[in-house]
Design a protein around this motif. Structure first.
Motif, PDB file in Angstrom:
ATOM      1  N   GLN A   1       0.666  -1.047  -0.166  1.00  0.00           N
ATOM      2  CA  GLN A   1       0.093  -0.004   0.149  1.00  0.00           C
ATOM      3  C   GLN A   1       0.886   1.030  -0.058  1.00  0.00           C
ATOM      4  OE1 GLN A   1      -2.114  -0.951   3.573  1.00  0.00           O
ATOM      5  NE2 GLN A   1      -3.951  -1.369   2.695  1.00  0.00           N
ATOM      6  N   LEU A   2       0.542   2.361  -0.996  1.00  0.00           N
ATOM      7  CA  LEU A   2       1.561   3.303  -1.010  1.00  0.00           C
ATOM      8  C   LEU A   2       0.673   4.350  -0.969  1.00  0.00           C
ATOM      9  CD1 LEU A   2       3.769   2.554  -4.022  1.00  0.00           C
ATOM     10  CD2 LEU A   2       4.195   2.317  -1.512  1.00  0.00           C
ATOM     11  N   LEU A   3       1.023   5.552  -0.274  1.00  0.00           N
ATOM     12  CA  LEU A   3       0.281   6.911  -0.059  1.00  0.00           C
ATOM     13  C   LEU A   3       1.171   7.774  -0.664  1.00  0.00           C
ATOM     14  CD1 LEU A   3      -1.226   6.674   3.419  1.00  0.00           C
ATOM     15  CD2 LEU A   3      -2.341   6.911   1.368  1.00  0.00           C
ATOM     16  N   GLU A   4       0.699   8.592  -1.862  1.00  0.00           N
ATOM     17  CA  GLU A   4       1.201   9.730  -2.336  1.00  0.00           C
ATOM     18  C   GLU A   4       0.819  11.033  -1.836  1.00  0.00           C
ATOM     19  OE1 GLU A   4       3.681   7.154  -4.775  1.00  0.00           O
ATOM     20  OE2 GLU A   4       3.559   9.340  -4.727  1.00  0.00           O
ATOM     21  N   GLN A   5       1.434  11.865  -1.369  1.00  0.00           N
ATOM     22  CA  GLN A   5       0.879  13.282  -0.915  1.00  0.00           C
ATOM     23  C   GLN A   5       1.348  14.245  -2.032  1.00  0.00           C
ATOM     24  OE1 GLN A   5       1.815  12.291   3.733  1.00  0.00           O
ATOM     25  NE2 GLN A   5       0.799  14.151   3.233  1.00  0.00           N
ATOM     26  N   SER A   6       0.628  15.208  -2.124  1.00  0.00           N
ATOM     27  CA  SER A   6       1.064  16.303  -2.981  1.00  0.00           C
ATOM     28  C   SER A   6       0.286  17.668  -2.452  1.00  0.00           C
ATOM     29  CB  SER A   6       0.507  16.131  -4.413  1.00  0.00           C
ATOM     30  OG  SER A   6      -1.069  15.878  -4.413  1.00  0.00           O
ATOM     31  N   PRO A   7       1.011  18.900  -2.627  1.00  0.00           N
ATOM     32  CA  PRO A   7       2.060  19.016  -3.135  1.00  0.00           C
ATOM     33  C   PRO A   7       3.171  18.334  -2.144  1.00  0.00           C
ATOM     34  CG  PRO A   7       1.628  21.058  -2.515  1.00  0.00           C
ATOM     35  CD  PRO A   7       0.340  20.240  -2.178  1.00  0.00           C
ATOM     36  N   GLN A   8       4.573  18.256  -2.682  1.00  0.00           N
ATOM     37  CA  GLN A   8       5.607  17.866  -1.570  1.00  0.00           C
ATOM     38  C   GLN A   8       5.908  19.042  -0.838  1.00  0.00           C
ATOM     39  OE1 GLN A   8       8.419  15.966  -4.652  1.00  0.00           O
ATOM     40  NE2 GLN A   8       8.295  14.289  -3.055  1.00  0.00           N
ATOM     41  N   PHE A   9       6.157  20.317  -1.434  1.00  0.00           N
ATOM     42  CA  PHE A   9       6.327  21.604  -0.886  1.00  0.00           C
ATOM     43  C   PHE A   9       5.454  22.578  -1.178  1.00  0.00           C
ATOM     44  CE2 PHE A   9      10.546  19.946   0.433  1.00  0.00           C
ATOM     45  CZ  PHE A   9      10.916  19.050  -0.511  1.00  0.00           C
ATOM     46  N   LEU A  10       5.126  23.492  -0.202  1.00  0.00           N
ATOM     47  CA  LEU A  10       4.084  24.572  -0.600  1.00  0.00           C
ATOM     48  C   LEU A  10       4.565  25.654   0.190  1.00  0.00           C
ATOM     49  CD1 LEU A  10       1.727  25.410  -1.927  1.00  0.00           C
ATOM     50  CD2 LEU A  10       0.344  24.457  -0.011  1.00  0.00           C
ATOM     51  N   SER A  11       4.829  26.902  -0.190  1.00  0.00           N
ATOM     52  CA  SER A  11       5.307  28.238   0.439  1.00  0.00           C
ATOM     53  C   SER A  11       4.232  29.080   0.054  1.00  0.00           C
ATOM     54  CB  SER A  11       6.525  28.477   0.064  1.00  0.00           C
ATOM     55  OG  SER A  11       6.871  29.589   0.571  1.00  0.00           O
ATOM     56  N   ILE A  12       3.422  29.479   1.019  1.00  0.00           N
ATOM     57  CA  ILE A  12       2.333  30.598   0.733  1.00  0.00           C
ATOM     58  C   ILE A  12       2.500  31.762   1.924  1.00  0.00           C
ATOM     59  CG2 ILE A  12       0.889  28.966  -0.027  1.00  0.00           C
ATOM     60  CD1 ILE A  12      -0.691  28.816   2.568  1.00  0.00           C
ATOM     61  N   GLN A  13       1.871  32.843   1.501  1.00  0.00           N
ATOM     62  CA  GLN A  13       1.727  33.758   2.558  1.00  0.00           C
ATOM     63  C   GLN A  13       0.535  33.602   3.474  1.00  0.00           C
ATOM     64  OE1 GLN A  13       4.785  35.473   1.185  1.00  0.00           O
ATOM     65  NE2 GLN A  13       3.637  36.927   2.618  1.00  0.00           N
ATOM     66  N   GLU A  14       0.847  34.247   4.658  1.00  0.00           N
ATOM     67  CA  GLU A  14      -0.115  34.413   5.635  1.00  0.00           C
ATOM     68  C   GLU A  14      -1.587  34.889   5.284  1.00  0.00           C
ATOM     69  OE1 GLU A  14       0.921  36.680   9.131  1.00  0.00           O
ATOM     70  OE2 GLU A  14      -0.613  36.034  10.309  1.00  0.00           O
ATOM     71  N   GLY A  15      -2.720  34.299   5.389  1.00  0.00           N
ATOM     72  CA  GLY A  15      -4.005  34.405   5.229  1.00  0.00           C
ATOM     73  C   GLY A  15      -4.523  33.846   4.016  1.00  0.00           C
ATOM     74  N   GLU A  16      -3.492  33.128   3.222  1.00  0.00           N
ATOM     75  CA  GLU A  16      -3.992  32.397   2.045  1.00  0.00           C
ATOM     76  C   GLU A  16      -4.492  31.062   2.711  1.00  0.00           C
ATOM     77  OE1 GLU A  16      -0.494  34.005  -1.089  1.00  0.00           O
ATOM     78  OE2 GLU A  16      -0.930  31.945  -0.747  1.00  0.00           O
ATOM     79  N   ASN A  17      -5.396  30.299   1.567  1.00  0.00           N
ATOM     80  CA  ASN A  17      -5.821  29.034   1.814  1.00  0.00           C
ATOM     81  C   ASN A  17      -5.183  28.062   0.885  1.00  0.00           C
ATOM     82  OD1 ASN A  17      -7.924  30.463   3.175  1.00  0.00           O
ATOM     83  ND2 ASN A  17      -9.315  30.543   1.308  1.00  0.00           N
ATOM     84  N   LEU A  18      -5.334  26.830   1.425  1.00  0.00           N
ATOM     85  CA  LEU A  18      -4.503  25.897   0.680  1.00  0.00           C
ATOM     86  C   LEU A  18      -5.152  24.636   0.991  1.00  0.00           C
ATOM     87  CD1 LEU A  18      -2.199  24.133   2.900  1.00  0.00           C
ATOM     88  CD2 LEU A  18      -2.037  26.249   3.649  1.00  0.00           C
ATOM     89  N   THR A  19      -4.996  23.659  -0.085  1.00  0.00           N
ATOM     90  CA  THR A  19      -5.312  22.245   0.273  1.00  0.00           C
ATOM     91  C   THR A  19      -4.356  21.123   0.070  1.00  0.00           C
ATOM     92  OG1 THR A  19      -7.465  22.641  -0.519  1.00  0.00           O
ATOM     93  CG2 THR A  19      -7.110  20.536  -0.659  1.00  0.00           C
ATOM     94  N   VAL A  20      -3.979  20.130   0.610  1.00  0.00           N
ATOM     95  CA  VAL A  20      -2.828  19.036   0.364  1.00  0.00           C
ATOM     96  C   VAL A  20      -3.610  18.030   0.214  1.00  0.00           C
ATOM     97  CG1 VAL A  20      -1.185  20.321   1.429  1.00  0.00           C
ATOM     98  CG2 VAL A  20      -2.261  18.859   2.844  1.00  0.00           C
TER      99      VAL A  20
END
Lengths: 115, 113
Positions: free
Chosen positions: B2-21
């Motif tokens: 069983q393998l789990l792939e996560q994306s993105p590997q790296f994420l750099s954002i500014q305070e206040g932004e939204n994100l999804t991994v």
């Protein structure tokens, strides 16, 4: 306080040294684990103990030797390591081997550098 | 395996932004967990989801388990510098076969003030 305590936090050792990592949990958990975390790699499971019996040895080189004297303590004995063994070594515990839904409780890790 | 792939590997954002991994697999898991690991520390469990389609909220964090129990997502609203860290997903095996958690490779998040 995570409930799982690892010592030392940092360790630098030569390739001919012998050292031991210690892990202690006060959560009443019955399963304990050693993981290796290297840069840019997923967590690698090394050893699993359940009720002080080793139940998994994930093809780990013999220069790593685990010991579990009781359900609260776990050791990882190290000897003649290689530079590529430098990594963060994490200890974790869980309520029981077959119960994963409550997750693992990790210690803060030992940052090992082999020179 | 069983393998789990996560994306993105790296994420750099500014305070206040939204994100999804994301955490994806071709295998079915009995449960899915998310951990956050801060520099110099071990991973800390954030949440466990066990039912296909389940959504759990933890303050600004929203976790979702896919209907088929093969994938999961973590959404952070109005990210803060304190959210910085390595986010790991971990899958519990179906019917406890093998009984160990399977960890993904992680998403390293940096939130800049």
């Amino acid at each position: 306080e995570t409930g799982v305590t690892q010592t030392p936090r940092h360790l630098v050792m030569g390739m001919t040294n012998k050292k031991s990592l210690k892990c202690e949990q006060h959560l009443g958990h019955n399963a304990m684990y050693w993981y290796k975390q290297s840069a840019k790699k997923p967590l690698e499971l090394m050893f699993v103990y359940s009720l002080e019996e080793r139940v998994e040895n994930n093809s780990v080189p013999s220069r790593f030797s685990p010991e579990c004297p009781n359900s609260s303590h776990l050791f990882l004995h190290l000897h003649t390591l290689q530079p590529e063994d430098s990594a963060l070594y994490l200890c974790a515990s869980s309520q029981a081997l077959y119960v994963v839904d409550y997750g693992y409780t990790f210690g803060s890790g030992t940052r090992l550098t082999v020179v | 395996t069983q393998l789990l792939e996560q994306s993105p590997q790296f994420l750099s954002i500014q305070e206040g932004e939204n994100l999804t991994v994301y955490c994806n697999s071709s295998s079915v898991f009995s449960s899915l967990q998310w951990y956050r690991q801060e520099p110099g520390e071990g991973p800390v469990l954030l949440v466990t989801v066990v039912t296909g389609g389940e959504v759990k909220k933890l303050k600004r964090l929203t976790f979702q388990f896919g209907d088929a129990r093969k994938d999961s997502s973590l959404h952070i609203t109005a990210a803060q510098p304190g959210d910085t860290g390595l986010y790991l997903c971990a899958g519990g095996p179906l019917r406890n076969a093998g009984n160990m958690l399977t960890f993904g490779g992680g998403t390293r998040l940096m939130v800049k003030p």
